[in-house]
Design an enzyme around this catalytic site. Structure first.
Site, PDB file in Angstrom:
ATOM      1  N   PHE A  35      38.295  -7.754 -30.174  1.00 19.85           N
ATOM      2  CA  PHE A  35      38.015  -7.027 -31.413  1.00 19.85           C
ATOM      3  C   PHE A  35      39.433  -6.179 -31.709  1.00 19.85           C
ATOM      4  CE2 PHE A  35      36.701  -2.891 -33.506  1.00 19.85           C
ATOM      5  CZ  PHE A  35      36.158  -3.665 -34.630  1.00 19.85           C
ATOM      6  N   GLY A  36      39.933  -6.085 -33.000  1.00 21.45           N
ATOM      7  CA  GLY A  36      41.072  -5.421 -33.183  1.00 21.45           C
ATOM      8  C   GLY A  36      40.893  -4.310 -34.031  1.00 21.45           C
ATOM      9  N   TYR A  37      41.093  -3.242 -33.872  1.00 22.99           N
ATOM     10  CA  TYR A  37      40.958  -1.897 -34.668  1.00 22.99           C
ATOM     11  C   TYR A  37      42.137  -1.087 -35.145  1.00 22.99           C
ATOM     12  CZ  TYR A  37      41.044   0.519 -30.571  1.00 22.99           C
ATOM     13  OH  TYR A  37      41.425   0.984 -29.162  1.00 22.99           O
ATOM     14  N   GLY A  38      43.092  -1.441 -34.687  1.00 23.57           N
ATOM     15  CA  GLY A  38      44.337  -0.568 -35.034  1.00 23.57           C
ATOM     16  C   GLY A  38      45.756  -1.632 -35.426  1.00 23.57           C
ATOM     17  N   SER A  39      46.812  -1.404 -34.934  1.00 27.23           N
ATOM     18  CA  SER A  39      47.765  -2.360 -35.064  1.00 27.23           C
ATOM     19  C   SER A  39      47.423  -3.814 -34.975  1.00 27.23           C
ATOM     20  CB  SER A  39      49.110  -2.068 -34.229  1.00 27.23           C
ATOM     21  OG  SER A  39      48.661  -2.451 -32.885  1.00 27.23           O
ATOM     22  N   GLU A 110      49.549  -3.486 -25.078  1.00 33.54           N
ATOM     23  CA  GLU A 110      48.648  -2.468 -24.868  1.00 33.54           C
ATOM     24  C   GLU A 110      48.809  -1.703 -23.706  1.00 33.54           C
ATOM     25  OE1 GLU A 110      46.885  -1.894 -27.877  1.00 33.54           O
ATOM     26  OE2 GLU A 110      47.692  -3.719 -28.594  1.00 33.54           O
TER      27      GLU A 110
END
Ligand code: SIN
Length: 200
Positions: A35-39, A110
């Site tokens: 799940f990606g929520y930023g860059s 990350e």
């Protein structure tokens, strides 16, 4: 209500690569939802098998994590997003199905305080699955914590790192969220402050 999440008693080093690979090994050949929520929403420099809009419950996106390696420096850290546990909230982002080997590259990207956490995600088509998310908890050394949206905007306007200016991170994220019709008052308010600061 905000609940602090602590993964360990000790504060983490600024390089979480080893910690992720030791504490959260992934079987070779496994396919995993990330799940990606930023860059990870707008800068997709890794291979994936499938991607779709997704959301996670009881988490909010916040510009509370420091960036010394991508969007700032040791002397002038930038601000990037992390997730804050908040009952009843929903964080919208993008899910990518990736092969296990891709986490080698993602762990490096990350590494400034983010740990992999198992998470339940829901997809826009009504289905759901488990996967992983990178989260920078309040006990990591790069964590900056809460500040007003105006203070965050000022810091973002003054920061730049090897991956580019910090405001580009915010502007790209806001643009992607808007394109997905996601409501995120925190992100859009910082965006508004940045526009006013730059217009001065
Ligand atoms: C993410 O995008 O999911 C994590 C935070 C970041 O890399 O900006």
């Amino acid at each position: 209500m905000i609940i602090a999440v602590n993964f360990s008693e000790q504060s983490m080093s600024l390089n979480t690569i080893e910690e992720n690979q030791r504490n959260s090994p992934i079987n070779d050949g496994e396919e995993v939802w990330l799940f990606g929520y930023g860059s990870l929403i707008y800068l997709v420099d890794f291979p994936y098998l499938e991607s779709k809009p997704a959301s996670i419950k009881n988490w909010s996106r916040r510009f509370w994590q420091g960036s010394h390696d991508h969007r700032g420096t040791e002397e002038k850290p930038g601000r990037v997003v992390t997730l804050i546990e908040q009952l009843g909230e929903v964080c919208h982002g993008v899910a990518y199905k990736v092969e296990s080997s891709v986490f080698k590259q993602l762990d490096v990207r990350e590494k400034n305080g983010y740990l992999r956490l198992n998470i339940d995600m829901s997809f826009a088509d009504g289905s759901a699955d488990q996967g992983l998310v990178y989260i920078a908890t309040s006990d990591n050394e790069a964590y900056l914590g809460e500040a007003s949206e105006y203070e965050i905007a000022k810091q973002i306007c003054n920061a730049e790192g090897p991956s580019g200016p910090n405001d580009e991170y915010l502007i790209e994220l806001a643009r992607s969220l808007r394109a997905m019709a996601v409501e995120d008052p925190h992100v859009y308010e910082i965006e508004r402050h940045i526009a006013s600061i730059k217009a001065l």
